[in-house]
Design a protein around this motif. Sequence first.
Motif, mmCIF file in Angstrom:
data_model
loop_
_atom_site.group_PDB
_atom_site.id
_atom_site.type_symbol
_atom_site.label_atom_id
_atom_site.label_comp_id
_atom_site.label_asym_id
_atom_site.label_seq_id
_atom_site.Cartn_x
_atom_site.Cartn_y
_atom_site.Cartn_z
ATOM 1 N N ASP A 13 0.023 37.796 -27.996
ATOM 2 C CA ASP A 13 1.434 37.044 -27.622
ATOM 3 C C ASP A 13 2.063 38.240 -28.467
ATOM 4 O OD1 ASP A 13 -0.296 36.345 -25.738
ATOM 5 O OD2 ASP A 13 0.997 33.767 -25.701
ATOM 6 N N SER A 60 1.553 29.872 -22.356
ATOM 7 C CA SER A 60 2.088 31.854 -22.658
ATOM 8 C C SER A 60 3.419 32.062 -21.694
ATOM 9 C CB SER A 60 0.850 32.211 -21.682
ATOM 10 O OG SER A 60 0.874 31.934 -20.245
ATOM 11 N N LEU A 117 5.820 38.142 -21.122
ATOM 12 C CA LEU A 117 4.297 38.865 -21.386
ATOM 13 C C LEU A 117 3.472 39.392 -20.500
ATOM 14 C CD1 LEU A 117 3.906 37.740 -25.335
ATOM 15 C CD2 LEU A 117 5.539 40.043 -23.828
ATOM 16 N N PRO A 137 -2.252 37.482 -19.411
ATOM 17 C CA PRO A 137 -3.393 37.630 -19.881
ATOM 18 C C PRO A 137 -4.533 37.713 -19.662
ATOM 19 C CG PRO A 137 -2.163 35.841 -20.776
ATOM 20 C CD PRO A 137 -1.817 35.843 -19.331
#
Length: 839
Positions: free
Chosen positions: A71, A55, A59, A62
């Motif tokens: 994503d 990941s 961002l 999650p």
Amino acid sequence: MSNDDGKKTLGVRGGGSRPGNVKQSFSHGRTKNVVVETKRKRVVVPKTGSGKPGSNPALGDPARRPKGISDAEMERRLKAVQAAKAREVEEAAQREADEKAREEERQRRREEIEQKEREEREREEALKAKAEEEERQRREAEEAKKAAAEADKAARAAPAAAAPGEDANRGAKPVGGRLKAAPTNERNNNTDRDDRGGRGKGRDDGRRSGKLTLNQALSGGEGGRQKSLAAMKRKQERARQKAMGGNQQREKVVRDVQLPETIVVSELANRMAERVADVVKALMQNGMMVTQNQTIDADTAELIIEDFGHKVVRVSDADVEQVIDSVEDKAEDLKSRPPVITIMGHVDHGKTSLLDAIRNAKVVAGEAGGITQHIGAYQVKTDSGSMLTFLDTPGHAAFTSMRSRGAQVTDIVVLVVAADDAVMPQTVEAINHAKAAGVPMIVAINKIDKPAADPMRVRTALLQHEVIVEQLSGEVQDVEVSAVTGQGLDELLEAIALQAEILELKANPERAAQGAVIEAQLDVGRGPVATVLVQNGTLRQGDIFVVGEQYGKVRALINDKGERVKEAGPSVPVEVLGLNGTPEAGDVLNVVDTEAQAREIAEYREQAAKDKRAAAGAATTLEQLMQKAKDDKDVSELPIVVKADVQGSAEAIVQAMEKIGNDEVRVRVLHYGVGAITESDIGLAEASGAPVLGFNVRANAPARNSANQKGVEIRYYSVIYDLVDDVKAAASGLLSNEIRETFIGYASIKEVFKVSNVGKVAGCLVTEGVARRSAGVRLLRDDVVIHEGTLKTLKRFKDEVSEVQSGQECGMAFENYDDIRPNDVIEIFEREEVTRTLD
């Protein structure tokens, strides 16, 4: 946490909530401790390496992300946020730049306003200072005048008293009977300072000392207007050059200025070799506010020319044509030239076919209906090597004027007469043209191969018109020819060559060209084209010429075979390209030196033509105009617009149209011209309700569309007979039908009765013919008509009848008329309308 005085204060440590004490102070030294609880806001920081493998840390976690967002979506949203922030930064920078520019503009405007205010204040101060100076000078002048008067009075009272004190009071001014001391140093300094600001007292050249200030420029020194700084510099430069013995002012050249009746200001300056601005200035000083493009009369121009020191040479407007060389040629310069032969004769007597047989070309195939529509010029080389120039003129009656032009430029006339048709009306016209031109004639008796040919009949018929051929002991040569079989063509060419030898035709090919326009037309793509027969000199490509009211420069020369040539000598027909307009057939072409001369001559001729037309219109008296207007009320007009392929055809059609009509109907040609039918022609036709007649021309696409929209009729013709017949038929439609009366009976009134609801009824006896109910009636009393009208009723006994025969009795009542008496006579008649036509 403690402060300097050892008391506890509010502090922040660690995270979460924690208690603390706060000391509150009140008035009069009172205090109070308060327990408070503080909370710290929790800040969540994502841990590195948290989340799923692979990941993107940027961002976020999650696990804390809203459901259903991948994503890629988070990355797209992050990029959108970053782009929005970047745009906000750019917009902020742009707003800052715009605000800066606006601020600079406001600053510039403030500076301009301040500058204008400063200049206005300086101007007001200068005007105020000037007014104060003028007032001071006026007061000093009045005081000096008053003092002088008092001193003069004192001197007369005691003439001897002034002598002892003369030396002591030298330079003093007498004021009020006492002597006043000379001005102090302060006053002298002021005077010197004033002199330095303006002109120096000791200088006589009028130059300024020091810089020129705004106050000095506006005050003008001594109350007058000062010269500009540039003028002062020019004056200084002239003085410097004069001191150094340099270029002195050149002596003025006195010119002879040709002055016509009117002249344009710029042209006048050009002829004097003076600046246009100087001439306009001189005119304004004389009270004439004109520009360089306006026209002034000769008297005013003469004053200006004399003011500038030149000489006036008065010339007439017609003198512009003197540039055309009319010098007689010397005998040694003259050389033989080919003869110009004109073919004349009646319609369909074989003129074009005869020329076709001579030059072995099918000219007649190109003419509609086998009729020659416009003048053609061709050169033919005989077996002996001599050149002959032929002019083929149309034989139709409508082309009389064109045949006349052909006779004016010709040397020999070949009169073609058909052996089976003898002398016809147009043959007589051709004879008259040839006699009027004073040229010799050769009679060609054509169609000798036909069974009905009778040459002797032709020769005898010519005697009536004073044409005596050689076979009848005359001087006119006659040759029997056949254009079909070629019989007699060689004899005809020999007769022409013999006649040419007798005439001894010569011309000077080295002089400026002169010729006659045989035909002119407006050609699409080539512009105005003139068929010119060179009569004298040599016409070369590049020559500048004037022809009638037009002028131009020879752009190309095309001979009768369609080939381009560089020059054309005497008796050579060529098509000339390069005109600025279409000339008239029959105009004379002259070569001149410069384009300015050609333009001047053409403009003079055009103006002369306009003046002539205006004078013809002005000569009409008021009574004539009123009579014409009265006459025109009863005349019906058929307006038409005519466009033709060549000038001669257009003129011939107009002449034919003028002959159509009578006292009630006439044809009016609104406009005629050469070339294709254009939108302007359609507009003129629509405004006047006229058709457009095209002779060997067609309408272009915009004109066709315009005609369809406006409902204008366009008719095309290639034979003049059809055009004339159609116009004549259309003009006949304007004629009112003729009313014819036919007397069908008479009746005599025997008795008059009064009938209720009807009025007076006449008891009649039909004495002659028949009485009809539908017919018209007249009441005659002592053979004088006293009423005309219709019958209200016609009865036989008690029945209404349509007619009553002769010898029978009947009852008649008139419509709206009761004054009937016994022994009156009733005349019965019928009217009928008869359609009239033009002859």
